[in-house]
Design an enzyme around this catalytic site. Structure first.
Site, PDB file in Angstrom:
ATOM      1  CB  THR A  23      39.566  15.968 -21.484  1.00  0.00           C
ATOM      2  OG1 THR A  23      38.844  14.640 -20.184  1.00  0.00           O
ATOM      3  CG2 THR A  23      40.345  16.634 -19.830  1.00  0.00           C
ATOM      4  N   GLY A  24      36.490  16.445 -21.286  1.00  0.00           N
ATOM      5  CA  GLY A  24      35.151  16.922 -19.883  1.00  0.00           C
ATOM      6  C   GLY A  24      34.115  16.716 -20.595  1.00  0.00           C
ATOM      7  CB  THR A  56      39.262  12.598 -23.320  1.00  0.00           C
ATOM      8  OG1 THR A  56      38.124  12.437 -23.119  1.00  0.00           O
ATOM      9  CG2 THR A  56      39.150  12.995 -24.108  1.00  0.00           C
ATOM     10  N   GLY A  76      31.570  16.214 -22.744  1.00  0.00           N
ATOM     11  CA  GLY A  76      31.567  15.959 -24.376  1.00  0.00           C
ATOM     12  C   GLY A  76      30.678  17.220 -24.944  1.00  0.00           C
TER      13      GLY A  76
END
Lengths: 306, 306
Positions: B223-224, B173, B226
């Site tokens: 970011t990760g 992301t 989701g």
């Protein structure tokens, strides 16, 4: 006092006594009562809040009076694109779908996303494909056809205008929240969106934290002008006012609906329940189709502001 | 001290020194620096935070190294479906798109949704149709083709597996947050999602309050993994910890990333800035592509945990 309660809504907006005939009024109230009973029956038998909110929303989705499932409004393309979300407060798991067509009960699909996929939110044709892998029931266009909705669409077809359910401002969404005997909470919301909507618009209904939220402190289901509820992260804001600021459920709902949303122009309302079984039905519009059976077993269904 | 600052990320995950060659490391750091500079240049000239985060994200979207725009991963159908969101803290307005294909810069489209539609979130073909009404640039499949991404996809194609960007866990992301000289904040996030993703899956990136949030107290881009960020309403939770509990930005980011998300298994990170220009780059994974220029004018780009 029982240790369980349920609340439902069938949309909010400009709903005045003079806009409904006595027969229409009676139909709405009896449909609300039927949905309440469908959920409450499960709670009485020691079923889960999750099963109860799903049953109540299925009942509302199957009723042509409300803008969800069978009664969904027409999009600009003359189709029906539905959104739904469910959240289980016990595990804080969630499932949702956006822009699905032909699925008989979008709330059942949302629950399937929660329980049978690694995802939270599936959309469009992909979500329909997922529903087919699970053999969930689909219906033809005929099932979703409704002369009244068609007439609504014909009035604005070809224009850039979207209509919030009815020709007067009305936000068609259905939803339910419940507390079960084990102390778990759940929330479910479903909608057909806006009449004449275009561009794959997604409202607040399927967005976790915006139109739908449940932890084991509170469960919330919203209805209203979705864009305002998204920018306010309305449902989760109530949870935060309770956990970080110490508000009661009633205070938190009042702040979000009567202050935050109202000040930004966000018309609508919500139903909510907390872990003590307190039920709140809050709205800043003229009316909201709504009902509850509280922890004292008292049933209430209503439409207008009293 | 200046009264402006910016922070960006290019994804988080299992990023270790031994997994990157010195040349790769250099490419990533210089791409991060380029994106930072693109945003900072605007802030220096008294431009808006909104313009700065858009410019930084466009720079990252145009770089094939990151999973967004040009560098987006392949879906199960061999396509590229991108999500993006932007929020302007000044007016608390927001725009987002989910599952769009062919659009050169999804973040530019997200901003157009915010500024040129009555909606917050548009999806799929409908969102692309909206982009065409505004003559936004589209690119052919060739533009999005990348041998490395194609190879990633080939490894899992036909399986039910989705990959979080790279073959080791990495959450691709890109995002940016900024404070401008007028005291306004903004956040922007963009992604190509998961390799081999199916069913129209939508992650946290385009969901206001989950992957992206800005008011004039704080701006956050996540970011990760989701699904965990959605169920935690991660970005808005930081705002609530600040406004309702009185946490500093750093405390709030630590609680959400190192406690709430980590305890639930939610790997990833975020960048954040507050109205004083404090910058926070917090992650619970092994690494995060990241960079910032703080209110003291100090530039920093990094990849690994130090």
């Amino acid at each position: 006092m029982n240790k369980y309660s349920i609340a439902i809504h069938g949309g909010a907006g400009t709903i005045r006594r003079e806009t409904l005939t006595p027969e229409q009024e009676k139909s709405y109230l009896s449909a609300l009562e039927e949905a309440l009973d469908a959920g409450y029956k499960i709670l009485e038998k020691n079923g889960t809040a999750l099963d109860a909110v799903e049953a109540a929303v299925v009942s509302l989705e199957n009723c042509p009076l409300f803008n969800a499932g069978k009664g969904s409004v027409f999009t600009a393309d003359g189709k029906h694109e539905m959104d739904a979300a469910v959240m289980d407060g016990r595990h804080m798991t969630a499932g949702a779908v956006a822009g699905v067509a032909g699925v008989r009960n979008p709330i059942v699909l949302a629950r399937a996303v929660m329980e049978n996929s690694e995802h939270v939110l599936l959309s469009g044709k992909g979500a329909e494909e997922f529903a087919r892998t699970l053999n969930l029931p689909f219906e033809s266009e005929d099932y979703f056809y409704n002369a009244y909705r068609y007439e609504q669409w014909q009035q604005v077809k070809g224009e850039a205008t979207t209509l919030l359910d009815h020709s007067e401002k009305k936000f068609g969404t259905v939803g339910a929240v419940a507390l079960d005997q084990s102390g778990n909470l759940a929330a479910a919301t479903s909608t057909g969106g806006m009449t004449n909507k275009r561009y794959g618009r997604i409202g607040d209904t399927p967005l976790i934290g915006c139109g739908t939220w449940a932890d084991n402190r509170c469960a919330i289901s919203c209805t209203g002008h979705g864009e305002y509820f998204i920018r306010a992260v309305a449902a989760y804001d109530i949870a935060c006012l309770m956990k970080y600021k110490g508000c009661t459920l009633a205070e938190a709902c009042r702040i979000v609906v009567q202050e935050t949303l109202k000040q930004s122009g966000g018309e609508g309302g919500l139903v909510a329940v907390d872990q003590a079984g307190n039920v709140v039905l809050e709205f800043n519009s003229e009316g909201m189709y709504r009902g509850s059976i509280d922890a004292g077993g008292k049933k209430n269904v209503a439409i207008y502001r009293q």
